[in-house]
Write a protein that holds these residues in place. Structure first.
Motif, PDB file in Angstrom:
ATOM      1  N   SER A   1      44.501  41.627  23.511  1.00 44.80           N
ATOM      2  CA  SER A   1      44.065  41.867  22.415  1.00 44.80           C
ATOM      3  C   SER A   1      43.331  43.258  22.523  1.00 44.80           C
ATOM      4  O   SER A   1      43.150  43.855  21.539  1.00 44.80           O
ATOM      5  CB  SER A   1      42.678  40.646  22.236  1.00 44.80           C
ATOM      6  N   ALA A   2      42.820  43.440  23.874  1.00 47.38           N
ATOM      7  CA  ALA A   2      42.401  44.949  24.077  1.00 47.38           C
ATOM      8  C   ALA A   2      43.139  45.837  23.889  1.00 47.38           C
ATOM      9  O   ALA A   2      42.930  46.852  23.253  1.00 47.38           O
ATOM     10  CB  ALA A   2      41.490  44.713  25.378  1.00 47.38           C
ATOM     11  N   ILE A   3      44.346  45.887  24.367  1.00 45.86           N
ATOM     12  CA  ILE A   3      45.251  46.885  24.171  1.00 45.86           C
ATOM     13  C   ILE A   3      45.781  47.090  22.792  1.00 45.86           C
ATOM     14  O   ILE A   3      45.746  48.347  22.151  1.00 45.86           O
ATOM     15  CB  ILE A   3      46.684  46.296  25.013  1.00 45.86           C
ATOM     16  N   ILE A   4      45.631  45.837  21.792  1.00 42.80           N
ATOM     17  CA  ILE A   4      46.146  46.099  20.454  1.00 42.80           C
ATOM     18  C   ILE A   4      44.814  46.904  19.766  1.00 42.80           C
ATOM     19  O   ILE A   4      45.159  47.756  19.253  1.00 42.80           O
ATOM     20  CB  ILE A   4      46.204  44.638  19.771  1.00 42.80           C
ATOM     21  N   ALA A   5      43.796  46.377  20.289  1.00 41.78           N
ATOM     22  CA  ALA A   5      42.383  47.220  19.582  1.00 41.78           C
ATOM     23  C   ALA A   5      42.531  48.585  19.881  1.00 41.78           C
ATOM     24  O   ALA A   5      42.226  49.422  19.193  1.00 41.78           O
ATOM     25  CB  ALA A   5      41.122  46.401  20.310  1.00 41.78           C
ATOM     26  N   VAL A   6      43.091  49.076  21.073  1.00 45.95           N
ATOM     27  CA  VAL A   6      43.206  50.521  21.452  1.00 45.95           C
ATOM     28  C   VAL A   6      44.213  51.257  20.893  1.00 45.95           C
ATOM     29  O   VAL A   6      44.093  52.213  20.535  1.00 45.95           O
ATOM     30  CB  VAL A   6      42.998  50.748  23.024  1.00 45.95           C
TER      31      VAL A   6
ATOM     32  N   PRO B   1      48.659  61.363  34.675  1.00 40.05           N
ATOM     33  CA  PRO B   1      48.837  61.127  36.280  1.00 40.05           C
ATOM     34  C   PRO B   1      48.500  59.895  36.687  1.00 40.05           C
ATOM     35  O   PRO B   1      48.040  59.024  36.027  1.00 40.05           O
ATOM     36  CB  PRO B   1      47.864  62.152  36.662  1.00 40.05           C
ATOM     37  N   THR B   2      49.273  59.486  37.737  1.00 41.91           N
ATOM     38  CA  THR B   2      49.087  57.941  38.195  1.00 41.91           C
ATOM     39  C   THR B   2      47.652  57.485  38.420  1.00 41.91           C
ATOM     40  O   THR B   2      47.446  56.441  37.785  1.00 41.91           O
ATOM     41  CB  THR B   2      49.699  57.906  39.576  1.00 41.91           C
ATOM     42  N   GLU B   3      46.720  58.193  38.927  1.00 43.65           N
ATOM     43  CA  GLU B   3      45.352  57.990  39.102  1.00 43.65           C
ATOM     44  C   GLU B   3      44.684  57.683  37.592  1.00 43.65           C
ATOM     45  O   GLU B   3      44.041  56.745  37.428  1.00 43.65           O
ATOM     46  CB  GLU B   3      44.367  58.759  39.661  1.00 43.65           C
ATOM     47  N   GLU B   4      45.050  58.467  36.693  1.00 42.04           N
ATOM     48  CA  GLU B   4      44.430  58.296  35.256  1.00 42.04           C
ATOM     49  C   GLU B   4      45.058  57.269  34.662  1.00 42.04           C
ATOM     50  O   GLU B   4      44.324  56.490  33.879  1.00 42.04           O
ATOM     51  CB  GLU B   4      44.614  59.609  34.377  1.00 42.04           C
ATOM     52  N   ALA B   5      46.190  57.031  34.766  1.00 49.61           N
ATOM     53  CA  ALA B   5      46.876  55.767  34.111  1.00 49.61           C
ATOM     54  C   ALA B   5      45.972  54.382  34.890  1.00 49.61           C
ATOM     55  O   ALA B   5      45.820  53.440  33.925  1.00 49.61           O
ATOM     56  CB  ALA B   5      48.498  55.718  34.390  1.00 49.61           C
ATOM     57  N   MET B   6      45.994  54.501  36.075  1.00 44.84           N
ATOM     58  CA  MET B   6      45.378  53.206  36.727  1.00 44.84           C
ATOM     59  C   MET B   6      44.036  53.074  36.186  1.00 44.84           C
ATOM     60  O   MET B   6      43.521  51.769  35.900  1.00 44.84           O
ATOM     61  CB  MET B   6      45.233  53.364  38.321  1.00 44.84           C
ATOM     62  N   THR B   7      43.318  54.142  36.129  1.00 43.87           N
ATOM     63  CA  THR B   7      41.949  53.961  35.671  1.00 43.87           C
ATOM     64  C   THR B   7      41.727  53.065  34.055  1.00 43.87           C
ATOM     65  O   THR B   7      41.024  52.498  33.812  1.00 43.87           O
ATOM     66  CB  THR B   7      41.284  55.356  35.706  1.00 43.87           C
ATOM     67  N   TRP B   8      42.712  54.015  33.490  1.00 43.54           N
ATOM     68  CA  TRP B   8      42.866  53.267  31.982  1.00 43.54           C
ATOM     69  C   TRP B   8      42.964  51.767  32.136  1.00 43.54           C
ATOM     70  O   TRP B   8      42.616  51.011  31.348  1.00 43.54           O
ATOM     71  CB  TRP B   8      44.118  53.826  31.201  1.00 43.54           C
ATOM     72  N   LEU B   9      44.252  51.257  32.816  1.00 46.69           N
ATOM     73  CA  LEU B   9      44.526  50.057  32.896  1.00 46.69           C
ATOM     74  C   LEU B   9      43.362  49.131  33.563  1.00 46.69           C
ATOM     75  O   LEU B   9      43.179  47.894  33.064  1.00 46.69           O
ATOM     76  CB  LEU B   9      45.679  49.771  33.989  1.00 46.69           C
ATOM     77  N   GLU B  10      42.589  49.718  34.207  1.00 47.28           N
ATOM     78  CA  GLU B  10      41.292  48.916  34.799  1.00 47.28           C
ATOM     79  C   GLU B  10      40.288  48.646  34.018  1.00 47.28           C
ATOM     80  O   GLU B  10      39.254  48.125  34.251  1.00 47.28           O
ATOM     81  CB  GLU B  10      40.969  49.556  36.345  1.00 47.28           C
ATOM     82  N   THR B  11      40.354  49.301  32.737  1.00 45.09           N
ATOM     83  CA  THR B  11      39.253  49.084  31.674  1.00 45.09           C
ATOM     84  C   THR B  11      39.810  47.659  30.851  1.00 45.09           C
ATOM     85  O   THR B  11      38.930  47.301  29.864  1.00 45.09           O
ATOM     86  CB  THR B  11      39.168  50.264  30.814  1.00 45.09           C
TER      87      THR B  11
ATOM     88  N   PRO C   1      40.540  43.610  30.305  1.00 45.19           N
ATOM     89  CA  PRO C   1      39.921  42.548  30.814  1.00 45.19           C
ATOM     90  C   PRO C   1      41.267  42.004  31.854  1.00 45.19           C
ATOM     91  O   PRO C   1      42.123  41.719  31.596  1.00 45.19           O
ATOM     92  CB  PRO C   1      39.897  41.657  29.593  1.00 45.19           C
ATOM     93  N   GLY C   2      40.641  41.607  33.044  1.00 45.26           N
ATOM     94  CA  GLY C   2      41.464  40.783  33.950  1.00 45.26           C
ATOM     95  C   GLY C   2      42.227  41.827  34.740  1.00 45.26           C
ATOM     96  O   GLY C   2      43.144  41.227  35.630  1.00 45.26           O
ATOM     97  N   VAL C   3      42.166  43.229  34.939  1.00 44.56           N
ATOM     98  CA  VAL C   3      42.865  44.191  35.525  1.00 44.56           C
ATOM     99  C   VAL C   3      42.060  44.814  36.523  1.00 44.56           C
ATOM    100  O   VAL C   3      41.293  45.426  36.105  1.00 44.56           O
ATOM    101  CB  VAL C   3      43.596  45.101  34.481  1.00 44.56           C
ATOM    102  N   ALA C   4      42.425  44.469  37.755  1.00 43.31           N
ATOM    103  CA  ALA C   4      41.835  45.226  39.066  1.00 43.31           C
ATOM    104  C   ALA C   4      43.096  45.945  39.626  1.00 43.31           C
ATOM    105  O   ALA C   4      43.911  46.312  39.163  1.00 43.31           O
ATOM    106  CB  ALA C   4      41.233  44.157  39.714  1.00 43.31           C
ATOM    107  N   ARG C   5      42.700  46.540  40.819  1.00 37.06           N
ATOM    108  CA  ARG C   5      43.313  47.585  41.471  1.00 37.06           C
ATOM    109  C   ARG C   5      44.709  47.035  41.665  1.00 37.06           C
ATOM    110  O   ARG C   5      45.642  47.877  41.786  1.00 37.06           O
ATOM    111  CB  ARG C   5      42.591  48.057  42.754  1.00 37.06           C
TER     112      ARG C   5
END
Length: 234
Positions: free
Chosen positions: A103-108, A121-131, A133-137
């Motif tokens: 639902s969060a992906i659809i909202a954004v 860049p990989t670090e930026e992509a990972m930071t976005w993913l970690e915003t 719900p339920g997604v950690a490192r």
């Protein structure tokens, strides 16, 4: 002028570790056809807490086979998702997290599509993913490394973290994010994304066979010469 001081000594330990594990367990190379869509890898990680990989594979494939589109899964009631996720160790938690994440992906983004991450860049992509719900490192690195993105990001599970701690490569109480931050700067420069994926899979084998959670079996461990715990046990 900045002097080149060469590799961190731990980098050579990682190289020796990789060679020793390949010698003991053989190669574990993920073929191109086994690299899944980034959303599939994301979903697999979100529902996969404390669940065997094969069970999470089956659950993820079954959801997509039954509902056809990730967007369709996003609007399935949580109770119905829970019934479809009985292979998971915590099906109720898995269902709620999956619903929230999609639902969060659809909202954004307006739809469930992670192709925009390929431009980051990989670090930026990972930071976005970690915003999400339920997604950690572990999950964010998995999306970037093991999917069709095939980026240089080290996936770290409990086995991997425990081994790095016992070997003295990362601090004894480092969590997954801190372990990742400590490891990435010392990963051999020549390692590709595939090498890093294989390293993780080999360490998982080591953790299952020798470096077990409750008691390490150091006597015949192939990493003993470079391991602080192994040397103490000698």
């Amino acid at each position: 002028m900045q002097l080149d001081l060469g590799d961190d000594p731990r980098t050579d330990i990682l190289r020796r570790l990789q060679a020793a594990l390949i010698d003991r367990f053989g190669r574990i190379i993920r073929p191109p056809e086994k690299r899944r869509d980034p959303v599939w890898v994301l979903v697999h990680g979100v529902i996969g807490a404390q669940t065997k990989t094969a069970a999470s594979n089956a659950s993820t494939d079954s959801l997509l086979a039954e509902y056809g589109l990730w967007e369709a899964i996003a609007v399935v009631p949580v109770e119905e998702l829970e019934a479809r996720l009985q292979r998971q160790t915590f099906p109720r938690v898995a269902a709620a997290r999956l619903n929230q994440c999609l639902s969060a992906i659809i909202a954004v983004r307006g739809s469930i599509d992670l192709r925009h991450l390929s431009n980051l860049p990989t670090e930026e992509a990972m930071t976005w993913l970690e915003t999400l719900p339920g997604v950690a490192r572990k999950n964010s690195a998995g999306v970037m490394n093991t999917s069709t993105f095939e980026r240089r990001a080290m996936v770290i599970d409990g086995h991997h973290r425990r081994i790095m701690q016992r070997m003295g490569i990362v601090p004894a109480k480092a969590d997954t994010a801190r372990t990742y931050d400590a490891l990435m700067p010392i990963v051999p420069a020549e390692w590709t994304a595939a090498d890093m994926d294989e390293h993780h899979l080999l360490l998982k084998k080591l953790g299952q066979a020798y470096c077990r959670p409750r008691k390490a079996i150091c006597e015949d461990c192939p990493t003993r010469q470079d391991c602080e715990t192994g040397r103490i046990a000698a």
